[in-house]
Structures are given as C-alpha cells and as structure tokens.
Design a protein around this motif. Sequence first.
Motif, PDB file in Angstrom:
ATOM      1  N   ILE A   3     -12.435  -9.101  13.892  1.00  0.00           N
ATOM      2  CA  ILE A   3     -12.559  -8.551  12.539  1.00  0.00           C
ATOM      3  C   ILE A   3     -12.556  -7.029  12.625  1.00  0.00           C
ATOM      4  O   ILE A   3     -13.341  -6.442  13.372  1.00  0.00           O
ATOM      5  CB  ILE A   3     -13.849  -9.020  11.843  1.00  0.00           C
ATOM      6  CG1 ILE A   3     -13.868 -10.533  11.723  1.00  0.00           C
ATOM      7  CG2 ILE A   3     -13.980  -8.362  10.465  1.00  0.00           C
ATOM      8  CD1 ILE A   3     -15.130 -11.079  11.093  1.00  0.00           C
ATOM      9  N   ILE A   5     -13.329  -3.381  11.200  1.00  0.00           N
ATOM     10  CA  ILE A   5     -14.309  -2.735  10.320  1.00  0.00           C
ATOM     11  C   ILE A   5     -13.646  -1.517   9.694  1.00  0.00           C
ATOM     12  O   ILE A   5     -13.139  -0.642  10.411  1.00  0.00           O
ATOM     13  CB  ILE A   5     -15.565  -2.294  11.099  1.00  0.00           C
ATOM     14  CG1 ILE A   5     -16.194  -3.486  11.811  1.00  0.00           C
ATOM     15  CG2 ILE A   5     -16.567  -1.621  10.154  1.00  0.00           C
ATOM     16  CD1 ILE A   5     -17.265  -3.100  12.826  1.00  0.00           C
ATOM     17  N   VAL A  24     -22.960  -2.357  12.174  1.00  0.00           N
ATOM     18  CA  VAL A  24     -22.156  -3.451  11.611  1.00  0.00           C
ATOM     19  C   VAL A  24     -21.526  -4.255  12.740  1.00  0.00           C
ATOM     20  O   VAL A  24     -21.541  -5.493  12.728  1.00  0.00           O
ATOM     21  CB  VAL A  24     -21.098  -2.891  10.638  1.00  0.00           C
ATOM     22  CG1 VAL A  24     -20.111  -3.971  10.233  1.00  0.00           C
ATOM     23  CG2 VAL A  24     -21.773  -2.304   9.409  1.00  0.00           C
ATOM     24  N   MET A  28     -22.054  -8.230  13.614  1.00  0.00           N
ATOM     25  CA  MET A  28     -20.921  -9.154  13.710  1.00  0.00           C
ATOM     26  C   MET A  28     -20.940  -9.901  15.034  1.00  0.00           C
ATOM     27  O   MET A  28     -20.673 -11.105  15.071  1.00  0.00           O
ATOM     28  CB  MET A  28     -19.602  -8.390  13.569  1.00  0.00           C
ATOM     29  CG  MET A  28     -19.292  -7.961  12.178  1.00  0.00           C
ATOM     30  SD  MET A  28     -17.702  -7.100  12.170  1.00  0.00           S
ATOM     31  CE  MET A  28     -17.502  -6.875  10.402  1.00  0.00           C
ATOM     32  N   TYR A  33     -18.610 -12.995  16.061  1.00  0.00           N
ATOM     33  CA  TYR A  33     -17.308 -12.379  15.836  1.00  0.00           C
ATOM     34  C   TYR A  33     -17.035 -11.306  16.881  1.00  0.00           C
ATOM     35  O   TYR A  33     -17.936 -10.819  17.548  1.00  0.00           O
ATOM     36  CB  TYR A  33     -17.245 -11.749  14.441  1.00  0.00           C
ATOM     37  CG  TYR A  33     -17.371 -12.763  13.336  1.00  0.00           C
ATOM     38  CD1 TYR A  33     -16.321 -13.631  13.038  1.00  0.00           C
ATOM     39  CD2 TYR A  33     -18.543 -12.873  12.598  1.00  0.00           C
ATOM     40  CE1 TYR A  33     -16.441 -14.581  12.036  1.00  0.00           C
ATOM     41  CE2 TYR A  33     -18.670 -13.819  11.591  1.00  0.00           C
ATOM     42  CZ  TYR A  33     -17.619 -14.664  11.311  1.00  0.00           C
ATOM     43  OH  TYR A  33     -17.735 -15.593  10.326  1.00  0.00           O
ATOM     44  N   PRO A  35     -15.901  -7.709  16.745  1.00  0.00           N
ATOM     45  CA  PRO A  35     -15.609  -6.588  15.853  1.00  0.00           C
ATOM     46  C   PRO A  35     -14.673  -5.573  16.505  1.00  0.00           C
ATOM     47  O   PRO A  35     -14.725  -5.340  17.711  1.00  0.00           O
ATOM     48  CB  PRO A  35     -16.977  -5.970  15.600  1.00  0.00           C
ATOM     49  CG  PRO A  35     -17.779  -6.319  16.801  1.00  0.00           C
ATOM     50  CD  PRO A  35     -17.268  -7.656  17.261  1.00  0.00           C
ATOM     51  N   TYR A  67     -13.240  -6.184   7.321  1.00  0.00           N
ATOM     52  CA  TYR A  67     -14.536  -6.034   6.645  1.00  0.00           C
ATOM     53  C   TYR A  67     -14.585  -4.625   6.070  1.00  0.00           C
ATOM     54  O   TYR A  67     -14.536  -3.644   6.816  1.00  0.00           O
ATOM     55  CB  TYR A  67     -15.673  -6.253   7.641  1.00  0.00           C
ATOM     56  CG  TYR A  67     -17.051  -6.194   7.027  1.00  0.00           C
ATOM     57  CD1 TYR A  67     -17.554  -7.256   6.290  1.00  0.00           C
ATOM     58  CD2 TYR A  67     -17.853  -5.069   7.185  1.00  0.00           C
ATOM     59  CE1 TYR A  67     -18.820  -7.209   5.730  1.00  0.00           C
ATOM     60  CE2 TYR A  67     -19.123  -5.014   6.627  1.00  0.00           C
ATOM     61  CZ  TYR A  67     -19.591  -6.090   5.895  1.00  0.00           C
ATOM     62  OH  TYR A  67     -20.852  -6.023   5.339  1.00  0.00           O
ATOM     63  N   HIS A  82      -6.828  -1.450   3.719  1.00  0.00           N
ATOM     64  CA  HIS A  82      -7.043  -2.511   2.727  1.00  0.00           C
ATOM     65  C   HIS A  82      -5.711  -2.993   2.162  1.00  0.00           C
ATOM     66  O   HIS A  82      -5.464  -4.195   2.041  1.00  0.00           O
ATOM     67  CB  HIS A  82      -7.952  -1.993   1.610  1.00  0.00           C
ATOM     68  CG  HIS A  82      -8.261  -3.016   0.575  1.00  0.00           C
ATOM     69  ND1 HIS A  82      -7.463  -3.221  -0.529  1.00  0.00           N
ATOM     70  CD2 HIS A  82      -9.291  -3.899   0.472  1.00  0.00           C
ATOM     71  CE1 HIS A  82      -7.985  -4.164  -1.262  1.00  0.00           C
ATOM     72  NE2 HIS A  82      -9.092  -4.605  -0.672  1.00  0.00           N
ATOM     73  N   THR A  93     -13.268  -9.159   3.476  1.00  0.00           N
ATOM     74  CA  THR A  93     -14.666  -9.310   3.098  1.00  0.00           C
ATOM     75  C   THR A  93     -15.197  -7.931   2.745  1.00  0.00           C
ATOM     76  O   THR A  93     -14.864  -6.952   3.409  1.00  0.00           O
ATOM     77  CB  THR A  93     -15.493  -9.911   4.250  1.00  0.00           C
ATOM     78  OG1 THR A  93     -14.922 -11.170   4.608  1.00  0.00           O
ATOM     79  CG2 THR A  93     -16.943 -10.107   3.848  1.00  0.00           C
ATOM     80  N   TYR A  94     -16.022  -7.879   1.700  1.00  0.00           N
ATOM     81  CA  TYR A  94     -16.562  -6.606   1.228  1.00  0.00           C
ATOM     82  C   TYR A  94     -18.070  -6.553   1.425  1.00  0.00           C
ATOM     83  O   TYR A  94     -18.767  -7.512   1.101  1.00  0.00           O
ATOM     84  CB  TYR A  94     -16.262  -6.422  -0.264  1.00  0.00           C
ATOM     85  CG  TYR A  94     -14.793  -6.441  -0.567  1.00  0.00           C
ATOM     86  CD1 TYR A  94     -14.045  -5.269  -0.535  1.00  0.00           C
ATOM     87  CD2 TYR A  94     -14.148  -7.628  -0.883  1.00  0.00           C
ATOM     88  CE1 TYR A  94     -12.680  -5.287  -0.810  1.00  0.00           C
ATOM     89  CE2 TYR A  94     -12.789  -7.660  -1.166  1.00  0.00           C
ATOM     90  CZ  TYR A  94     -12.066  -6.485  -1.125  1.00  0.00           C
ATOM     91  OH  TYR A  94     -10.724  -6.509  -1.393  1.00  0.00           O
ATOM     92  N   GLU A  95     -18.544  -5.416   1.902  1.00  0.00           N
ATOM     93  CA  GLU A  95     -19.979  -5.168   1.978  1.00  0.00           C
ATOM     94  C   GLU A  95     -20.443  -4.944   0.540  1.00  0.00           C
ATOM     95  O   GLU A  95     -19.950  -4.045  -0.128  1.00  0.00           O
ATOM     96  CB  GLU A  95     -20.231  -3.926   2.832  1.00  0.00           C
ATOM     97  CG  GLU A  95     -21.689  -3.576   2.987  1.00  0.00           C
ATOM     98  CD  GLU A  95     -21.860  -2.316   3.832  1.00  0.00           C
ATOM     99  OE1 GLU A  95     -22.566  -2.412   4.843  1.00  0.00           O
ATOM    100  OE2 GLU A  95     -21.307  -1.273   3.473  1.00  0.00           O
TER     101      GLU A  95
END
Length: 104
Positions: A3, A5, A24, A28, A33, A35, A67, A82, A93-95
Amino acid sequence: MKIYISGKISDTNLTETRKRFAAVAKAMKRLGYEPVNPLENGLSEHDTWEAHIAKDIADLLQCKAIYMLQDWQDSKGARIEHYIAAEIGMPITYEIEQPINENE
C-alpha cells in the motif's frame, strides 16, 4: 499487500512529516500490510521535486492500493498520485479521523 502512503510533504516540517508517515507505515505493518513510504524512496530532500514524483509514481504502480492522508488535497504530488490510482482502478482508502498516533 503493498500500500502506497500519499500525503503532503512539500512545504511541511520534514521532521514532523517523517514521523507522521513512519507512524502510518508502522500501523500498516501491524495490520499485515507492506507500506510504501515516499519519504523512504531512496532519494534525498535535495533531489528535485520532479525526480521525487517520478520515483513516487513508479513506486505507486508497484502497489495494490493507496492510502491518502488527510492533507492530500493540499499537495500537487498527492493529487497526481490520487488521479493515477483512480484512473487505473486502484483501491483508494482515505484517512478520515485523527491521524494515526505514533505511540499506538
């Protein structure tokens, strides 16, 4: 699963930003995951923005999801990341609440 970041890096306090991205990434990892932290892309803070975004896009394309940190919309690079993720159908996925606490 890898993922990426994504969030605002330019024009921030790099010490604090590094801590935030690291926190973060740590969270993860605890969730199983893998990251991908753009602040650990092998380039230095003295390399150009263009060099960073090129490396970041290459790294993003090796991931299965992205993320987005809360401040992503304030960053040209994060908006580009994005856009690419959305265009290729990558899960995003959004914080949405408090940033992940590094002490958790």
